[in-house]
Motif scaffolding. Structure first.
Motif, mmCIF file in Angstrom:
data_model
loop_
_atom_site.group_PDB
_atom_site.id
_atom_site.type_symbol
_atom_site.label_atom_id
_atom_site.label_comp_id
_atom_site.label_asym_id
_atom_site.label_seq_id
_atom_site.Cartn_x
_atom_site.Cartn_y
_atom_site.Cartn_z
ATOM 1 N N SER A 190 0.856 -1.179 0.000
ATOM 2 C CA SER A 190 0.000 0.000 0.000
ATOM 3 C C SER A 190 0.890 1.226 0.000
ATOM 4 O O SER A 190 2.118 1.141 0.121
ATOM 5 C CB SER A 190 -0.929 0.012 1.220
ATOM 6 N N SER A 192 0.786 5.965 -0.390
ATOM 7 C CA SER A 192 0.046 7.204 -0.562
ATOM 8 C C SER A 192 0.943 8.231 -1.234
ATOM 9 O O SER A 192 2.171 8.157 -1.153
ATOM 10 C CB SER A 192 -0.468 7.745 0.778
ATOM 11 N N ARG A 194 1.011 12.503 -1.495
ATOM 12 C CA ARG A 194 0.438 13.729 -0.950
ATOM 13 C C ARG A 194 1.139 14.931 -1.568
ATOM 14 O O ARG A 194 2.361 14.909 -1.798
ATOM 15 C CB ARG A 194 0.604 13.773 0.572
ATOM 16 N N ASN A 208 4.831 7.674 0.053
ATOM 17 C CA ASN A 208 4.962 6.589 1.028
ATOM 18 C C ASN A 208 4.607 5.273 0.361
ATOM 19 O O ASN A 208 3.560 5.161 -0.286
ATOM 20 C CB ASN A 208 4.048 6.830 2.229
ATOM 21 N N LYS A 689 -12.724 13.624 3.734
ATOM 22 C CA LYS A 689 -12.447 12.324 3.128
ATOM 23 C C LYS A 689 -13.471 12.100 2.026
ATOM 24 O O LYS A 689 -14.565 11.597 2.255
ATOM 25 C CB LYS A 689 -12.512 11.222 4.183
ATOM 26 N N ASN A 693 -10.146 6.463 -0.498
ATOM 27 C CA ASN A 693 -8.724 6.607 -0.798
ATOM 28 C C ASN A 693 -8.320 8.018 -1.211
ATOM 29 O O ASN A 693 -7.227 8.206 -1.747
ATOM 30 C CB ASN A 693 -8.326 5.623 -1.908
ATOM 31 N N PHE A 694 -9.193 9.003 -0.966
ATOM 32 C CA PHE A 694 -8.876 10.354 -1.410
ATOM 33 C C PHE A 694 -9.275 11.355 -0.336
ATOM 34 O O PHE A 694 -10.438 11.413 0.071
ATOM 35 C CB PHE A 694 -9.588 10.667 -2.723
ATOM 36 N N ASP A 695 -8.288 12.142 0.141
ATOM 37 C CA ASP A 695 -8.508 13.140 1.179
ATOM 38 C C ASP A 695 -8.136 14.525 0.658
ATOM 39 O O ASP A 695 -7.154 14.681 -0.075
ATOM 40 C CB ASP A 695 -7.648 12.843 2.413
ATOM 41 N N ARG A 729 -4.405 14.038 -0.689
ATOM 42 C CA ARG A 729 -3.654 12.803 -0.516
ATOM 43 C C ARG A 729 -4.428 11.657 -1.168
ATOM 44 O O ARG A 729 -5.629 11.474 -0.907
ATOM 45 C CB ARG A 729 -3.412 12.510 0.966
ATOM 46 N N ILE A 730 -3.735 10.877 -1.985
ATOM 47 C CA ILE A 730 -4.310 9.698 -2.619
ATOM 48 C C ILE A 730 -3.673 8.466 -1.989
ATOM 49 O O ILE A 730 -2.440 8.360 -1.924
ATOM 50 C CB ILE A 730 -4.067 9.702 -4.132
ATOM 51 N N SER A 731 -4.486 7.558 -1.515
ATOM 52 C CA SER A 731 -4.002 6.311 -0.927
ATOM 53 C C SER A 731 -4.344 5.147 -1.848
ATOM 54 O O SER A 731 -5.337 5.174 -2.580
ATOM 55 C CB SER A 731 -4.629 6.085 0.453
#
Length: 732
Positions: A190, A192, A194, A208, A689, A693-695, A729-731
């Motif tokens: 996994s 992210s 940012r 990350n 949020k 997966n997107f903040d 931020r994309i996770s």
């Protein structure tokens, strides 16, 4: 041994020549070995003992729920608080913790100025600062300044431990220990990405990645940050790379490997502003050619062996190399000394384009190894958890100073003209060898947890002036006992109390002592620390803590305007810390969670002895200690919605502060004397949020653009200006 006893052996302080004293290391080694042999027995297992050992050695508290057995006050700034606040640096996150006073200097918080319970905040020298359980100061014994702090973008939580429980995390054991904890390496791949930007030249980027293949976990963090400073022409650029690996050989054996690389270029120096310059424009900066550069490489290897469900052995090996270069035209607001101009012209910083510079390169190397054994047992029919450890710690520091008149951008290094005994050429090395032993036992007796402990510190420190061969050395042995207790006999209430002997190593000066040709040496600080408090959750949704504390210090060390350190006699630090948190969804069952968090510190810190002939000015009993505000308040109110939006508004307030031992109230023309008026700033944040997966986030600081003095060290330094930034931020 009496609780207040100290073993102190000191010799050859400020002596000349190459001889070294022989003191107590053999006796100390015998004592360590005897204690280890006495307690090294097979642990028996019983059914009603505390839970199995689960916490890795990189933690000093664990989660907030584990505070019930901590022998003293403690706080955990967890991931929820960090994400809500979106701090530019850890200084913004740590302001939520009672008992902490942080002094602004740079936007990204790399010049770390933090004091606990009235201790000197300058560079956090009187606070034990750790990252994943490893000390991160330049040189924890000989120069405990902080010019490196891990970025909040790669930190899972911050642990703050005060009271007797901090004894096992020396050498700084007076105020408290702060530990930055990295997030766990994920089981599955996994990551992210940012990105954020804002006014005043701010932007950051963070990548990350992490995952586990078979029994090997890997994680990578890369961070880039840039920001303009609090004054015109200043800028910071930061690159930070961290690599971590967790190898699980089997269910009993684990190896954590970690390496970091940090580079910072800060186009700023340490000289503050004169009074009139600040009044005319609080962002004035004439010294636009000043540069501060930091290179840091670090490594850590932590091996853990679960001997059984109730016993764990670990060995922590750590080290870092750090290079710190300061290129400056002035060291304070009074004058530019490296200038072929008249005295009056050197005092006018508008002549900076005509003047030379100083270069102060410093290099530091640190290496340590710390075996530790933690086990549960029922010796004497009492359920217990024992922690034993030894540490060998080695430091070498190289301090040089080059002075030139060729011009502000000249970087040529060479032998320098000696303009005076206080401004002489400097080429010093400091070598330190330190050995520590600690033992702590938690007795679980009904609703009581009683935790006695002891730490023994031995170190040898030698300063050598490589210009003339003169040297000075110090040897110290300190025994630091302590005991703390908690009581959990009432529902949702923990009572705690403790007393311990504290210690802070001596700190050599930055400049040579003209009378000896070496760095000036001072005695270490020792203290007797008390605290009593209560933690409670009377009902779900309400958490509160209140702590009374008192610290009695012998030989307090204070820093003078001349960059010299002196022992300033006895001091007292006492006061009250409170923390409160309310969450309406748990308390009232509301769909929207309306939350409130507050922290308040009342502090009474004063000199407790008279020294009329003290260097830097007379010290009078009952004078207030420098940078020890009586009141510090931090509060946040916000709302969490069920559809992913979190909005927060915060306030931070600090009362008036004195900046010298004489409690001078009248401001001088150079801005180095006088009080720091109290100030209040406001902040806000919003986090949304949008999907799993997107903040999206936005944070703002000093909403009213309050113009205030943050500190007067080497002149006036303004506080954080209005700053707003936002990003996503994309996770995955």
């Amino acid at each position: 041994m009496s609780l207040i006893s100290i073993i102190k052996i000191e010799s050859n302080q400020n002596t000349m020549g190459s001889g070294q004293s022989q003191v107590a290391p053999f006796r100390l080694s015998l004592m360590m070995a005897a204690v280890l042999v006495a307690v090294n027995a097979n642990a028996a297992k019983v059914d009603d003992r505390p839970p199995k050992l689960e916490l890795p050695s990189i933690e000093i508290i664990g989660q907030a729920s584990q505070l019930e057995h901590i022998p003293g006050s403690g706080s955990v700034v967890d991931k929820t608080v960090i994400e809500r606040q979106g701090p530019l640096s850890s200084k913004d996150a740590l302001r939520t913790v009672p008992g902490i006073n942080i002094i602004d200097e740079d936007v990204l918080g790399r010049r770390f100025n933090l004091g606990i319970r009235g201790l000197d905040p300058r560079r956090g020298v009187r606070t034990q600062v750790l990252e994943d359980g490893v000390p991160i100061q330049l040189a924890p014994y000989s120069d405990p300044s902080n010019h490196y702090i891990p970025s909040m973008l790669r930190i899972d939580r911050i642990e703050v431990l005060k009271g007797s429980g901090q004894l096992i995390y020396g050498p700084q054991t007076i105020g408290g220990a702060i530990n930055y904890v990295s997030p766990a390496i994920p089981e599955e791949f996994s990551g992210s990405i940012r990105g954020a930007g804002g006014n005043n030249g701010y932007y950051d980027a963070h990548v990350n990645l992490g995952g586990t293949i078979d029994n090997v976990g890997l994680a990578l963090d890369y961070i880039r940050q840039e920001a303009d400073g609090n004054r015109q022409g200043q800028k910071q650029l930061l690159d930070d790379l961290a690599l971590r690996s967790l190898i699980k050989f089997n269910d009993q054996h684990r190896l954590l490997l970690k390496g970091t690389l940090t580079h910072e270029e800060a186009r700023m120096g340490e000289a503050g502003m004169k009074r009139d310059d600040f009044i005319n424009n609080p962002r004035t900066n004439f010294l636009v050619n000043d540069v501060f550069e930091v290179e840091r490489y670090s490594g850590q290897a932590l091996y853990e062996f679960d001997v059984s469900d109730d016993a764990r052995f670990s060995t922590n090996i750590y080290g870092h190399y750090m290079s710190r270069e300061s290129i400056r035209q002035a060291s304070d607001s009074e004058s530019m000394p490296n200038c072929n101009l008249s005295s009056a012209q050197r005092r006018d910083f508008r002549n900076a384009p005509l003047c030379g510079n100083e270069q102060r390169p410093r290099n530091y190397g640190v290496f340590g190894i710390e075996p530790r054994f933690v086990f549960n047992h029922d010796f004497f029919d009492v359920n217990s958890e024992t922690a034993l450890g030894v540490r060998g710690h080695f430091e070498w520091a190289e301090r040089k100073r080059f002075v030139g008149n060729a011009g502000p951008t000249d970087r040529t290094r060479g032998l320098i003209d000696l303009r005076g005994r206080d401004d002489r050429y400097q080429n010093n090395t400091i070598d330190t060898q330190a050995f520590s032993f600690f033992a702590q036992n938690k007795f679980f007796v009904g609703d009581f947890t009683v935790t006695p402990g002891v730490r023994v510190e031995y170190f040898h420190m030698e300063n050598t002036n490589n210009v003339d061969g003169l040297s000075a050395n110090q040897d110290f042995v300190e025994a630091l006992p302590g005991i703390g207790a908690t009581y959990n006999g009432f529902d949702n209430v923990t009572l705690f109390a403790g007393v311990h002997r504290g210690f802070a190593p001596p700190r050599p000066d930055e400049t040579l002592d003209p009378s000896t040709g070496t760095l000036n040496l001072v005695n270490p600080e020792t203290s007797l620390n008390y605290e009593v408090g209560i933690r409670t959750q009377p009902t779900p949704g309400i958490n509160a803590e209140i702590t009374w504390f008192r610290i009695d210090i012998d030989d307090q060390i204070i820093r003078l305007d001349s960059n010299r350190n002196i022992n300033a006699g006895e001091t007292v630090h006492q006061g009250l810390e409170t923390g409160f948190r309310l969450d309406s969804d748990q308390l009232f069952g509301t769909k929207y969670n309306y939350y409130l968090t507050t922290s308040y510190t009342y502090l009474d810190a004063f000199f407790n002895s008279d020294i009329p002939d003290a260097e830097g000015g007379a010290i009078s009993k009952n004078n207030i200690l420098p940078y020890a505000p009586s009141h510090v308040v931090n509060a946040n109110i916000g709302v969490e919605t069920p559809w992913g939006l979190d909005v927060r508004f915060g306030v931070h307030s600090v009362s008036r502060q004195f900046v010298d031992q004489e409690n001078t109230q009248i401001e001088d023309p150079f801005g180095q004397e006088g009080t720091i008026p109290g100030f209040t700033t406001f902040s806000a944040s919003a986090n949304y949020k949008a999907t799993k997966n997107f903040d999206i986030f936005m944070n703002a600081y000093n909403l009213s653009n309050k113009k205030y003095i943050a500190n007067r060290v080497d002149g006036i330094h303004p506080g954080q200006q209005f700053q707003i930034m936002g990003g996503a931020r994309i996770s995955f």
